[in-house]
Design a protein around this motif. Structure first.
Motif, PDB file in Angstrom:
ATOM      1  N   THR A 193       0.868  -1.169   0.000  1.00  0.00           N
ATOM      2  CA  THR A 193       0.000   0.000   0.000  1.00  0.00           C
ATOM      3  C   THR A 193       0.905   1.220   0.000  1.00  0.00           C
ATOM      4  OG1 THR A 193      -1.961   1.005   1.013  1.00  0.00           O
ATOM      5  CG2 THR A 193      -0.276   0.248   2.513  1.00  0.00           C
ATOM      6  N   SER A 242      -2.744   7.257  -4.495  1.00  0.00           N
ATOM      7  CA  SER A 242      -2.562   6.080  -3.648  1.00  0.00           C
ATOM      8  C   SER A 242      -2.643   4.819  -4.494  1.00  0.00           C
ATOM      9  CB  SER A 242      -3.620   6.031  -2.534  1.00  0.00           C
ATOM     10  OG  SER A 242      -4.901   5.842  -3.073  1.00  0.00           O
ATOM     11  N   HIS A 270      -2.928   0.340  -3.859  1.00  0.00           N
ATOM     12  CA  HIS A 270      -3.053  -0.830  -2.990  1.00  0.00           C
ATOM     13  C   HIS A 270      -3.003  -2.042  -3.906  1.00  0.00           C
ATOM     14  CE1 HIS A 270      -4.352   2.047   0.022  1.00  0.00           C
ATOM     15  NE2 HIS A 270      -5.154   2.529  -0.908  1.00  0.00           N
ATOM     16  N   THR A 271      -2.196  -3.058  -3.544  1.00  0.00           N
ATOM     17  CA  THR A 271      -2.032  -4.207  -4.437  1.00  0.00           C
ATOM     18  C   THR A 271      -2.346  -5.524  -3.740  1.00  0.00           C
ATOM     19  OG1 THR A 271       0.320  -4.667  -3.988  1.00  0.00           O
ATOM     20  CG2 THR A 271      -0.179  -2.956  -5.632  1.00  0.00           C
ATOM     21  N   TRP A 272      -2.829  -6.449  -4.549  1.00  0.00           N
ATOM     22  CA  TRP A 272      -3.083  -7.827  -4.159  1.00  0.00           C
ATOM     23  C   TRP A 272      -2.407  -8.701  -5.210  1.00  0.00           C
ATOM     24  CZ3 TRP A 272      -6.280  -3.812  -3.376  1.00  0.00           C
ATOM     25  CH2 TRP A 272      -6.901  -3.692  -2.136  1.00  0.00           C
TER      26      TRP A 272
END
Length: 136
Positions: free
Chosen positions: A55, A66, A68-70
């Motif tokens: 993140t 911003s 955010h990763t998966w």
């Protein structure tokens, strides 16, 4: 000073999972996108989760970016918000291209507007290869 601005929200699918788990790469990538768009970075914070995921946040003089990763899902979410009327499409294309995104959903909201509005949504399936370059 104007309060009106643009807010772009992106869901990136089928991204390169190795890039999505590389905190150094992602911070450099976001900084390059911001600087290339003429944005002033005030603060940067990126965090690597264990066992995976990142993140990150760039606080800009005009607002923020911003991510955010998966990596396990090959998914990234981005948020670009800035006041004024900047072109946010170039940094969006750059970020998607550098993450080898195959498909994305982009939501666009006008901010600082005092009347109801529809959120614009666009599916992006072809990332413009002429935008970006080697960001590493």
């Amino acid at each position: 000073m104007t309060i009106e601005g643009k807010h772009i929200i992106i869901d990136g699918f089928e991204c390169d999972s190795l890039h999505l788990n590389n905190v150094t790469f992602l911070e450099k990538l976001c900084k390059k996108a911001a600087l290339d768009a003429g944005m002033e970075i005030l603060y940067s914070y990126f965090h690597q989760f264990q066992p995976q995921g990142v993140t990150g946040m760039l606080v800009l003089s005009t607002s923020h970016i911003s991510i955010h990763t998966w990596p396990e899902e090959r998914y990234a979410s981005f948020d670009l918000y800035t006041c004024g009327n900047p072109d946010l499409i170039a940094p969006v294309n750059f970020l998607l291209k550098e993450l080898s995104t195959k498909k994305a959903m982009m939501y666009s909201i006008d901010r600082g507007i005092s009347h109801p509005q529809l959120i614009k949504c666009e599916e992006i399936t072809t990332i413009d290869p002429s935008i970006g370059g080697n960001s590493t």
